[in-house]
Design an enzyme around this catalytic site. Structure first.
Site, PDB file in Angstrom:
ATOM      1  N   LYS A  56      44.451 -37.734 -52.234  1.00  0.00           N
ATOM      2  CA  LYS A  56      45.433 -37.508 -53.299  1.00  0.00           C
ATOM      3  C   LYS A  56      46.846 -37.276 -52.756  1.00  0.00           C
ATOM      4  CE  LYS A  56      43.392 -33.926 -55.071  1.00  0.00           C
ATOM      5  NZ  LYS A  56      42.063 -33.855 -54.445  1.00  0.00           N
ATOM      6  N   ARG A  76      32.213 -27.381 -52.000  1.00  0.00           N
ATOM      7  CA  ARG A  76      33.497 -27.679 -52.649  1.00  0.00           C
ATOM      8  C   ARG A  76      33.358 -28.852 -53.616  1.00  0.00           C
ATOM      9  NH1 ARG A  76      37.373 -28.662 -47.959  1.00  0.00           N
ATOM     10  NH2 ARG A  76      38.961 -29.197 -49.493  1.00  0.00           N
TER      11      ARG A  76
END
Ligand SMILES: [Zn+2]
Length: 222
Positions: free
Chosen positions: A18, A176
């Protein structure tokens, strides 16, 4: 003619790339790149009252509350650099934060124009992250497959022994990813209902990912 601001959200699991893509989108469309991590670090570094408040939570190892991050975000959105719009890098993470962002943008007569979701299979993310080897001395990051050091286990830049950061271990990454999926599913549903969600394959080469992201943004209705 007045050009309307463009507000773009870039979502995707940790390790999807990202940050890299958000920077490229920001540069290509003259948007302000906003990541809440940078926002927090910036306010703390400038010693603002918001930064001071945030530091209290961070020092206690607590999450900075949404409302406080919202105040920092509001300040940034009203700044001149954000006039043409923003690319939100990994924010919002929850539906509550999405509602908060909608409120802040509506004060400026703006709205989220498009939400780009970088889809990368868990197995690819695990390979990307668990292969990282970091230099504890100079911060250089190598990868056992895609960016191996010249001498195995040794930093190219400074010669120190490379280590696998705790955050990059398989168990930690899996957890995560699980937490991310749990929070993100309702968020994707929220944006999908507004027909502004576009999924882009993040498992291909970075240049190709960028090309596809631009293409997905091309059909944003004004
Ligand atoms: Zn080094």
């Amino acid at each position: 003619m007045v050009t309307r601001a463009l507000d773009v959200i870039l979502l995707g699991p940790p390790g999807a790339g990202k940050g890299t893509q958000a920077k490229r989108i920001a540069a290509a469309f003259e948007l302000l790149h906003i990541s809440t991590g940078d926002l927090l670090r910036d306010e703390v570094a400038k010693d603002t009252s918001l930064g001071e408040e945030a530091k209290g939570y961070m020092n206690r190892g607590e999450l900075v509350p949404d409302a406080l991050v919202g105040k920092m975000l509001a300040k940034r959105l009203h700044s001149q650099q954000a006039a043409l719009g923003c690319v939100y890098d990994g924010y919002p993470r929850t539906t509550a934060q999405a509602v908060l962002l909608d409120g802040l943008l509506s004060e400026l007569n703006r709205r989220v124009d498009v939400v780009l979701y970088l889809g990368v299979p868990d197995a690819d993310i695990l390979a990307r992250i668990t292969g990282r080897r970091s230099c504890p001395t100079c911060g250089a990051v190598h990868h056992v497959v895609t960016l191996p050091p010249i001498a195995e286990g040794v930093c190219d830049r400074c010669g120190a022994a490379l280590v696998q950061r705790n955050d990059d271990r398989e168990g930690v990454v899996r957890e995560r990813l699980r937490v991310y999926g749990e929070h993100t599913a309702p968020l994707l549903k929220y944006y999908n209902a507004r027909r502004i969600l576009r999924e882009v394959d993040g498992a291909v080469a970075p240049d190709e990912v960028f090309r596809r992201l631009r293409e997905a943004m091309g059909n944003v209705s004004a």
